[in-house]
Design a protein around this motif. Structure first.
Motif, PDB file in Angstrom:
ATOM      1  N   LEU A   1      -0.946   9.849  27.248  1.00 35.83           N
ATOM      2  CA  LEU A   1      -0.607  11.099  26.573  1.00 35.83           C
ATOM      3  C   LEU A   1      -0.518  10.837  25.080  1.00 35.83           C
ATOM      4  CD1 LEU A   1       2.214  12.390  28.957  1.00 35.83           C
ATOM      5  CD2 LEU A   1      -0.160  13.172  28.870  1.00 35.83           C
ATOM      6  N   VAL A   2      -1.179  11.658  24.295  1.00 35.04           N
ATOM      7  CA  VAL A   2      -1.266  11.435  22.857  1.00 35.04           C
ATOM      8  C   VAL A   2      -0.163  12.205  22.137  1.00 35.04           C
ATOM      9  CG1 VAL A   2      -2.740  11.551  20.824  1.00 35.04           C
ATOM     10  CG2 VAL A   2      -3.751  11.128  23.073  1.00 35.04           C
ATOM     11  N   GLN A   3       0.522  11.518  21.241  1.00 34.06           N
ATOM     12  CA  GLN A   3       1.570  12.119  20.425  1.00 34.06           C
ATOM     13  C   GLN A   3       1.132  12.083  18.958  1.00 34.06           C
ATOM     14  OE1 GLN A   3       4.940   9.527  21.300  1.00 34.06           O
ATOM     15  NE2 GLN A   3       5.622  10.891  22.949  1.00 34.06           N
ATOM     16  N   THR A   4       2.064  12.320  18.095  1.00 34.07           N
ATOM     17  CA  THR A   4       1.948  11.976  16.680  1.00 34.07           C
ATOM     18  C   THR A   4       3.188  11.145  16.355  1.00 34.07           C
ATOM     19  OG1 THR A   4       3.102  13.990  15.925  1.00 34.07           O
ATOM     20  CG2 THR A   4       0.710  14.117  16.126  1.00 34.07           C
ATOM     21  N   PRO A   5       3.160  10.313  15.312  1.00 29.50           N
ATOM     22  CA  PRO A   5       2.198  10.311  14.211  1.00 29.50           C
ATOM     23  C   PRO A   5       0.846   9.714  14.589  1.00 29.50           C
ATOM     24  CG  PRO A   5       3.728   8.483  13.950  1.00 29.50           C
ATOM     25  CD  PRO A   5       4.230   9.296  15.111  1.00 29.50           C
ATOM     26  N   GLN A   6      -0.157  10.202  13.868  1.00 29.12           N
ATOM     27  CA  GLN A   6      -1.493   9.627  13.879  1.00 29.12           C
ATOM     28  C   GLN A   6      -1.771   9.226  12.434  1.00 29.12           C
ATOM     29  OE1 GLN A   6      -4.255  12.227  15.933  1.00 29.12           O
ATOM     30  NE2 GLN A   6      -2.829  12.515  17.641  1.00 29.12           N
ATOM     31  N   THR A   7      -1.844   7.930  12.219  1.00 33.68           N
ATOM     32  CA  THR A   7      -1.832   7.379  10.866  1.00 33.68           C
ATOM     33  C   THR A   7      -3.175   6.722  10.557  1.00 33.68           C
ATOM     34  OG1 THR A   7       0.547   7.031  11.093  1.00 33.68           O
ATOM     35  CG2 THR A   7      -0.545   5.842   9.316  1.00 33.68           C
ATOM     36  N   PHE A   8      -3.639   6.892   9.316  1.00 33.11           N
ATOM     37  CA  PHE A   8      -4.988   6.464   8.958  1.00 33.11           C
ATOM     38  C   PHE A   8      -5.040   5.935   7.531  1.00 33.11           C
ATOM     39  CE2 PHE A   8      -5.081  10.152  11.762  1.00 33.11           C
ATOM     40  CZ  PHE A   8      -5.874   9.714  12.809  1.00 33.11           C
ATOM     41  N   GLN A   9      -6.083   5.157   7.273  1.00 35.60           N
ATOM     42  CA  GLN A   9      -6.433   4.841   5.890  1.00 35.60           C
ATOM     43  C   GLN A   9      -6.949   6.123   5.247  1.00 35.60           C
ATOM     44  OE1 GLN A   9      -9.205   1.554   6.008  1.00 35.60           O
ATOM     45  NE2 GLN A   9      -7.725   0.176   6.967  1.00 35.60           N
ATOM     46  N   VAL A  10      -6.436   6.447   4.076  1.00 35.46           N
ATOM     47  CA  VAL A  10      -6.709   7.742   3.460  1.00 35.46           C
ATOM     48  C   VAL A  10      -8.200   7.954   3.220  1.00 35.46           C
ATOM     49  CG1 VAL A  10      -6.429   9.074   1.332  1.00 35.46           C
ATOM     50  CG2 VAL A  10      -4.437   8.060   2.444  1.00 35.46           C
ATOM     51  N   GLU A  11      -8.876   6.955   2.743  1.00 37.43           N
ATOM     52  CA  GLU A  11     -10.304   7.111   2.423  1.00 37.43           C
ATOM     53  C   GLU A  11     -11.090   7.545   3.652  1.00 37.43           C
ATOM     54  OE1 GLU A  11     -14.010   4.493   0.512  1.00 37.43           O
ATOM     55  OE2 GLU A  11     -12.004   3.608   0.711  1.00 37.43           O
TER      56      GLU A  11
ATOM     57  N   MET B   1       0.848  -1.190   0.000  1.00 39.89           N
ATOM     58  CA  MET B   1       0.000   0.000   0.000  1.00 39.89           C
ATOM     59  C   MET B   1       0.882   1.238   0.000  1.00 39.89           C
ATOM     60  SD  MET B   1      -3.025  -1.128   2.665  1.00 39.89           S
ATOM     61  CE  MET B   1      -4.299  -0.121   1.899  1.00 39.89           C
ATOM     62  N   LYS B   2       0.531   2.223  -0.807  1.00 45.16           N
ATOM     63  CA  LYS B   2       1.353   3.428  -0.904  1.00 45.16           C
ATOM     64  C   LYS B   2       1.134   4.315   0.312  1.00 45.16           C
ATOM     65  CE  LYS B   2       2.777   7.224  -3.879  1.00 45.16           C
ATOM     66  NZ  LYS B   2       2.668   7.892  -5.192  1.00 45.16           N
ATOM     67  N   LYS B   3       2.256   4.811   0.862  1.00 45.45           N
ATOM     68  CA  LYS B   3       2.213   5.593   2.087  1.00 45.45           C
ATOM     69  C   LYS B   3       2.580   7.048   1.814  1.00 45.45           C
ATOM     70  CE  LYS B   3       3.840   1.635   4.787  1.00 45.45           C
ATOM     71  NZ  LYS B   3       4.775   0.817   4.053  1.00 45.45           N
ATOM     72  N   ALA B   4       2.085   7.911   2.698  1.00 44.84           N
ATOM     73  CA  ALA B   4       2.438   9.332   2.671  1.00 44.84           C
ATOM     74  C   ALA B   4       2.489   9.847   4.092  1.00 44.84           C
ATOM     75  CB  ALA B   4       1.428  10.134   1.849  1.00 44.84           C
ATOM     76  N   ALA B   5       3.168  10.953   4.270  1.00 45.49           N
ATOM     77  CA  ALA B   5       3.193  11.637   5.562  1.00 45.49           C
ATOM     78  C   ALA B   5       2.928  13.119   5.344  1.00 45.49           C
ATOM     79  CB  ALA B   5       4.529  11.440   6.263  1.00 45.49           C
ATOM     80  N   ILE B   6       2.060  13.669   6.171  1.00 46.21           N
ATOM     81  CA  ILE B   6       1.801  15.111   6.185  1.00 46.21           C
ATOM     82  C   ILE B   6       2.427  15.668   7.450  1.00 46.21           C
ATOM     83  CG2 ILE B   6       0.032  16.899   6.306  1.00 46.21           C
ATOM     84  CD1 ILE B   6      -1.863  14.928   4.868  1.00 46.21           C
ATOM     85  N   LEU B   7       3.447  16.490   7.293  1.00 49.73           N
ATOM     86  CA  LEU B   7       4.124  17.104   8.431  1.00 49.73           C
ATOM     87  C   LEU B   7       3.590  18.522   8.585  1.00 49.73           C
ATOM     88  CD1 LEU B   7       7.762  15.846   7.791  1.00 49.73           C
ATOM     89  CD2 LEU B   7       5.832  14.676   8.844  1.00 49.73           C
TER      90      LEU B   7
ATOM     91  N   ARG C   1      -6.269  19.473   6.595  1.00 54.04           N
ATOM     92  CA  ARG C   1      -7.172  19.275   5.460  1.00 54.04           C
ATOM     93  C   ARG C   1      -6.500  19.688   4.154  1.00 54.04           C
ATOM     94  NH1 ARG C   1     -13.204  21.097   6.281  1.00 54.04           N
ATOM     95  NH2 ARG C   1     -12.269  23.164   6.472  1.00 54.04           N
ATOM     96  N   ASN C   2      -5.746  20.785   4.175  1.00 55.64           N
ATOM     97  CA  ASN C   2      -5.015  21.195   2.972  1.00 55.64           C
ATOM     98  C   ASN C   2      -3.989  20.139   2.568  1.00 55.64           C
ATOM     99  OD1 ASN C   2      -6.484  23.539   3.059  1.00 55.64           O
ATOM    100  ND2 ASN C   2      -4.786  24.865   3.661  1.00 55.64           N
ATOM    101  N   GLY C   3      -3.327  19.562   3.569  1.00 56.32           N
ATOM    102  CA  GLY C   3      -2.370  18.507   3.278  1.00 56.32           C
ATOM    103  C   GLY C   3      -3.030  17.277   2.675  1.00 56.32           C
ATOM    104  N   LEU C   4      -4.186  16.906   3.198  1.00 55.57           N
ATOM    105  CA  LEU C   4      -4.915  15.756   2.656  1.00 55.57           C
ATOM    106  C   LEU C   4      -5.334  15.991   1.209  1.00 55.57           C
ATOM    107  CD1 LEU C   4      -7.172  14.901   5.744  1.00 55.57           C
ATOM    108  CD2 LEU C   4      -5.301  13.493   4.834  1.00 55.57           C
ATOM    109  N   LEU C   5      -5.751  17.206   0.903  1.00 58.01           N
ATOM    110  CA  LEU C   5      -6.167  17.523  -0.466  1.00 58.01           C
ATOM    111  C   LEU C   5      -5.002  17.458  -1.444  1.00 58.01           C
ATOM    112  CD1 LEU C   5      -8.580  20.521   0.255  1.00 58.01           C
ATOM    113  CD2 LEU C   5      -9.211  18.213  -0.492  1.00 58.01           C
ATOM    114  N   ALA C   6      -3.771  17.587  -0.941  1.00 55.95           N
ATOM    115  CA  ALA C   6      -2.588  17.576  -1.811  1.00 55.95           C
ATOM    116  C   ALA C   6      -2.036  16.176  -2.055  1.00 55.95           C
ATOM    117  CB  ALA C   6      -1.490  18.453  -1.198  1.00 55.95           C
ATOM    118  N   LEU C   7      -2.603  15.158  -1.387  1.00 57.65           N
ATOM    119  CA  LEU C   7      -2.098  13.801  -1.557  1.00 57.65           C
ATOM    120  C   LEU C   7      -2.292  13.305  -2.975  1.00 57.65           C
ATOM    121  CD1 LEU C   7      -3.481  12.057   1.669  1.00 57.65           C
ATOM    122  CD2 LEU C   7      -1.085  12.628   1.201  1.00 57.65           C
ATOM    123  N   SER C   8      -1.361  12.504  -3.440  1.00 60.56           N
ATOM    124  CA  SER C   8      -1.533  11.840  -4.730  1.00 60.56           C
ATOM    125  C   SER C   8      -2.739  10.916  -4.670  1.00 60.56           C
ATOM    126  CB  SER C   8      -0.281  11.035  -5.092  1.00 60.56           C
ATOM    127  OG  SER C   8       0.833  11.886  -5.242  1.00 60.56           O
ATOM    128  N   HIS C   9      -3.371  10.688  -5.799  1.00 57.14           N
ATOM    129  CA  HIS C   9      -4.628   9.932  -5.833  1.00 57.14           C
ATOM    130  C   HIS C   9      -4.454   8.476  -5.440  1.00 57.14           C
ATOM    131  CE1 HIS C   9      -3.756   7.655  -9.561  1.00 57.14           C
ATOM    132  NE2 HIS C   9      -3.038   8.728  -9.882  1.00 57.14           N
TER     133      HIS C   9
END
Length: 225
Positions: free
Chosen positions: A158-168, A1-7, A88-96
């Protein structure tokens, strides 16, 4: 599965008290953000990297990359008026074709690559993988009338990041209207009625916010040498 990170580094970092935002300050000889980008690249060199910055900072960041000969491939996206809008802006910039995305605070450069990899593995399996750490101190709850009550610290994280999700799923979640209860990406996801899966983070994965944090960051960098 193709991965991405939004920093996400869309803020001005006013608590640091200087003319330069915290994400651009040097630790270990180069800006904080460069360390953060590098650890995600090390976790998976094929990962798509998106850096969310204030639009006014684009030229400044480009000059920093040039001055530090920083050539790691990444896309720069303009942040919004809040963290929610920046993500949200970062999510909109993700490759399809991206399937999984990690959302991470740009000023948390000490996340371990093993934590990043585990967050992706959990997100692939369950929909989400959110880094947390246990509390070391005792915990008390304050009430409106000035009283306080002890709470069992083993019941909290205590909550940190990364917080990783299925893109859909996370894209659907961020179609919601922003509300004050959205304190992080996990709460946006949870608002849809989906259960969040927790993974063990690493305690040194601090969010650099104050001058004291910067001093500690320099200490952590020195331990690597």
């Amino acid at each position: 599965m193709k991965k991405a990170a939004i920093l996400v580094a869309g803020g001005r970092g006013t608590r640091m008290g200087g003319p330069v935002s915290k994400q651009y300050l040097p630790i270990g000889g180069k800006p904080v953000l460069m360390h953060t980008l590098e650890v995600f690249h090390e976790a998976d060199p094929s990962m798509e990297l998106i850096l969310v910055l204030p639009s006014d900072d684009f030229d400044f960041w480009e000059n920093l990359c040039r001055n530090f000969s920083f050539n790691l491939s990444h896309q720069v996206v303009a942040g919004g008026n809040s963290r929610f809008q920046s993500v949200r802006n970062g999510l909109l910039a993700l490759s399809h074709d991206v399937d999984l995305v990690a959302i991470h605070d740009g000023v948390r450069p000490f996340v371990k690559k093993e934590v990043i990899q585990e967050s992706f593995a959990q997100a692939q399996a369950t929909g989400s993988g959110v880094a947390v750490v246990s509390l070391k101190d005792s915990l008390r709850m304050l009430t409106d009338d000035g009283k306080s009550f002890s709470k069992e610290r083993q019941d909290y994280r205590l909550v940190q990041t990364p917080q990783t999700f299925q893109v859909e799923k996370i894209k659907k979640a961020f179609q919601s209207e922003e509300i004050p209860q959205f304190t992080d990406d996990a709460t946006v996801y949870e608002y849809q009625g989906w259960q969040v899966t927790l993974i063990s983070g690493n305690p040194e994965n601090i969010k650099i916010t104050t001058p004291e944090d910067l001093e500690y960051a320099d200490y952590l960098i020195s331990k690597r040498k």
